[in-house]
Structures are given as structure tokens and as C-alpha cells.
Design an enzyme around this catalytic site. Sequence first.
Site, short mmCIF file in Angstrom:
data_model
loop_
_atom_site.label_atom_id
_atom_site.label_comp_id
_atom_site.label_asym_id
_atom_site.label_seq_id
_atom_site.Cartn_x
_atom_site.Cartn_y
_atom_site.Cartn_z
N GLN A 1 -42.73 -57.02 -45.48
CA GLN A 1 -43.08 -56.52 -43.97
C GLN A 1 -43.67 -57.55 -42.89
O GLN A 1 -43.68 -57.20 -41.84
CB GLN A 1 -44.22 -55.26 -44.16
CG GLN A 1 -43.69 -54.07 -45.02
CD GLN A 1 -44.77 -53.08 -44.92
OE1 GLN A 1 -45.08 -51.90 -44.32
NE2 GLN A 1 -45.61 -53.27 -46.23
N CYS B 1 -29.92 -66.73 -24.03
CA CYS B 1 -29.38 -66.86 -25.47
C CYS B 1 -28.48 -67.86 -25.61
O CYS B 1 -27.55 -68.24 -24.76
CB CYS B 1 -28.74 -65.50 -25.66
SG CYS B 1 -27.77 -65.49 -27.21
N TYR C 1 -46.88 -63.02 -29.37
CA TYR C 1 -46.18 -63.41 -30.91
C TYR C 1 -46.21 -64.99 -30.62
O TYR C 1 -46.01 -65.54 -31.60
CB TYR C 1 -44.71 -62.88 -30.77
CG TYR C 1 -44.75 -61.41 -30.93
CD1 TYR C 1 -45.12 -61.02 -32.45
CD2 TYR C 1 -44.72 -60.30 -30.05
CE1 TYR C 1 -45.19 -59.74 -32.80
CE2 TYR C 1 -44.87 -59.09 -30.51
CZ TYR C 1 -45.07 -58.65 -31.77
OH TYR C 1 -45.30 -57.38 -32.07
N LEU D 1 -56.47 -55.20 -52.35
CA LEU D 1 -58.01 -55.54 -52.21
C LEU D 1 -58.62 -53.98 -52.60
O LEU D 1 -59.80 -54.14 -53.07
CB LEU D 1 -58.13 -55.98 -50.96
CG LEU D 1 -59.42 -56.93 -50.69
CD1 LEU D 1 -59.73 -57.88 -51.82
CD2 LEU D 1 -59.92 -57.32 -49.38
N HIS E 1 -39.21 -56.23 -41.20
CA HIS E 1 -39.77 -56.33 -39.92
C HIS E 1 -39.41 -57.25 -38.89
O HIS E 1 -40.04 -57.48 -37.96
CB HIS E 1 -41.22 -55.95 -39.87
CG HIS E 1 -41.63 -54.46 -40.47
ND1 HIS E 1 -42.92 -54.10 -40.89
CD2 HIS E 1 -40.79 -53.33 -40.50
CE1 HIS E 1 -42.83 -52.85 -41.41
NE2 HIS E 1 -41.70 -52.56 -40.90
N GLY F 1 -50.55 -55.66 -51.22
CA GLY F 1 -51.28 -55.89 -49.90
C GLY F 1 -50.73 -55.28 -48.84
O GLY F 1 -50.66 -55.85 -47.57
N THR F 2 -50.33 -53.99 -49.03
CA THR F 2 -50.18 -53.02 -47.72
C THR F 2 -50.96 -51.97 -47.70
O THR F 2 -51.05 -51.40 -48.81
CB THR F 2 -48.45 -53.22 -47.81
OG1 THR F 2 -48.16 -52.00 -46.64
CG2 THR F 2 -47.96 -52.22 -48.82
P1 OAD Z 1 -52.41 -53.78 -43.06
O1 OAD Z 1 -53.21 -54.50 -42.21
O2 OAD Z 1 -51.92 -52.12 -42.50
O3 OAD Z 1 -53.05 -53.64 -44.44
C1 OAD Z 1 -53.04 -54.81 -45.07
C2 OAD Z 1 -53.82 -54.44 -46.43
O4 OAD Z 1 -53.84 -55.66 -47.24
C3 OAD Z 1 -54.61 -53.47 -46.50
O5 OAD Z 1 -54.72 -52.49 -47.36
C4 OAD Z 1 -55.76 -54.53 -46.95
O6 OAD Z 1 -56.76 -53.77 -48.11
C5 OAD Z 1 -55.09 -55.26 -47.95
N1 OAD Z 1 -55.88 -56.61 -48.40
C6 OAD Z 1 -56.40 -57.34 -47.42
N2 OAD Z 1 -56.51 -58.66 -48.11
C7 OAD Z 1 -56.05 -58.52 -49.30
C8 OAD Z 1 -55.93 -59.69 -50.14
N3 OAD Z 1 -56.73 -60.79 -50.01
N4 OAD Z 1 -55.30 -59.37 -51.30
C9 OAD Z 1 -54.79 -58.27 -51.17
N5 OAD Z 1 -54.73 -57.18 -50.52
C10 OAD Z 1 -55.61 -57.34 -49.22
O7 OAD Z 1 -50.96 -54.66 -43.10
P2 OAD Z 1 -49.43 -53.90 -43.56
O8 OAD Z 1 -49.58 -52.82 -44.36
O9 OAD Z 1 -48.68 -55.04 -43.93
O10 OAD Z 1 -45.39 -53.78 -38.49
O11 OAD Z 1 -48.91 -53.18 -42.03
C11 OAD Z 1 -47.67 -52.62 -42.09
C12 OAD Z 1 -47.15 -52.92 -40.67
O12 OAD Z 1 -47.80 -52.37 -39.70
C13 OAD Z 1 -46.90 -54.39 -40.31
O13 OAD Z 1 -45.85 -54.84 -40.94
C14 OAD Z 1 -46.89 -54.35 -38.68
C15 OAD Z 1 -47.96 -53.17 -38.83
O14 OAD Z 1 -47.98 -52.42 -37.51
C16 OAD Z 1 -44.73 -54.43 -37.48
O15 OAD Z 1 -45.38 -55.10 -36.86
C17 OAD Z 1 -43.60 -53.81 -37.30
#
Ligand code: OAD
Length: 231
Positions: free
Chosen positions: A90, A135, A55, A201, A108, A174-175
Site C-alpha cells: 500500500q 504530459c 506529495y 507493532l 496505491h 505493518g498495516t
Molecule cells: P497506518 O498508518 O494506518 O498503519 C501503520 C501500522 O504500522 C500501524 O498498525 C502501526 O502499529 C504499525 N507500525 C508502526 N511502526 C511499525 C514497525 N516498526 N513495525 C511494524 N509495524 C509498525 O498505515 P497503512 O495501514 O499503511 O492510503 O495505511 C493504509 C492506507 O491508508 C495507506 O496506503 C494510505 C492511507 O490513507 C493512501 O494514501 C491511498
Amino acid sequence: MDIENIVILTGAGISAESGLATFRGPDGLWEGHRVEDVCTPQALARDADLVHRFYDERRAKLAEVSPNPAHAALAKLDANWPGGLLIITQNVDDLHERAGARRLIHMHGELKSALCAACGEAEAWDGALPPGSSCPACGAPQLRPDIVFFGEMPYRMDEIDAAVRRADLFVSIGTSGAVYPAAGFVQTARHHGARTLELNLEPSAGSYLFEDTRLGPASVLVPALVGELLA
Ligand code: OAD
């Protein structure tokens, strides 16, 4: 349908064009690290140095990146939308707020925050966070990254749930739809009558849950959507 209340869920894809790695897929953060090694309470207990280093590196990276047009467009929507609006991210980066978004929840956690495992106080934090840091509120040497690890409860779920239930429009940006509870918000929103739209994407694991999916980069799709909403 008249839209008054909007809820937007963002994931790592909205920050990809700013230069921050997403989690899944080639070059993803979870390709180089096992989730269990850096993102669980057990990992912190077993190897705090590794978890803190992971981190610290990501926190340091924030100084090298800037919000992109997708963050800017959401901040513009936030500033100009007269109805209810909530951006649920997130992401643990600070790009939404640096772009100017105000109605924002980091479900998150945040890289630029440290959490005291003893008293539960969160402190603004920049720079490295060595294991055993004290702390400022209670003095316990138990500051840890303020990140919601797997197995921990995301933040402000009551507020999020209320907003999702009220939403007339729910937009996911973008998730990958791989991590709950965020991946389930679309079902709650739909169940309570919202229109649902995914911007990504590529098709995601949860695409089938949305009424509409628009495929492309967030830096193009989000400004276009915001233009439509504010027209
Ligand atoms: P992911 O890495 O799982 O997914 C990212 C998404 O963004 C994918 O579906 C890509 O296709 C899409 N993507 C990539 N580039 C893009 C762009 N330029 N424009 C639009 N979309 C794009 O990430 P999250 O879904 O955010 O949790 O992951 C969810 C959680 O899993 C995170 O918050 C994290 C992780 O474990 C914790 O750390 C608690």
C-alpha cells in the site's frame, strides 16, 4: 501444510524504521493533514498547490531514507522462494524495489510516478511536480501525483485478487487494517484456505481476522519469518 504460494501485504509500518511517517497515530501523516485535503480528487480540483506540495515533500524525503532489514528480508524471500510469491504494498515509497524486490505491486500508486489526468499515461517522475505540468505523452497540462486517492480504484486489482485466492500463506506486515479493499484481503485468503499471519507493532483493527499475530518491529519480525520460510 505445504506452502507453495505466498502473498504478502505491506503497509506504512514496514517503512517506519526507515524514517518515513505512518498515517495514523501520533505524528502520523493524517494527524497533520486532513485526508480530505490532500488525498481526494476533490482536493486536487480545489487546491492543487496544497496537494502537489504534500506529495512533493514526501517524494523529496525518499532521497534521505534507505530500505531497512524488513525490506531486505522480503527481497531475499522474493529472490529465493521457488513457488508463487507476490508482495502487494500500500506504500507509495520505493523502498521495496530499492531493496531488490521484483514481484511487487504498488496498489496505491507511487511517489516517483506522475499520472496524466487527460490520457492516463504514467511517467517516471523525480523532483517537484508543479500543478499544470505537461504530459510527455499527450502534451496536456494535467500531470498529477500517481497516487490512488480515496474514492479511486486501487491498481491491478484483478492480479491481486487472483494471487490472494491462490495463496497458501497470507502475511500482513505493518498495516492498520483501516483501509479497504486491502484490509479485506485476509478474509478472501482465509476463505480460499490460506494460513494467515499478521506482523505488526501493536494489535490492529483487523487482528481478529488473522489466525496468528506476532507483535514487534518489522525490522526484527520480518527477517525472522523469512528465515523460517527459507529454512
Ligand atoms: P497506518 O498508518 O494506518 O498503519 C501503520 C501500522 O504500522 C500501524 O498498525 C502501526 O502499529 C504499525 N507500525 C508502526 N511502526 C511499525 C514497525 N516498526 N513495525 C511494524 N509495524 C509498525 O498505515 P497503512 O495501514 O499503511 O492510503 O495505511 C493504509 C492506507 O491508508 C495507506 O496506503 C494510505 C492511507 O490513507 C493512501 O494514501 C491511498
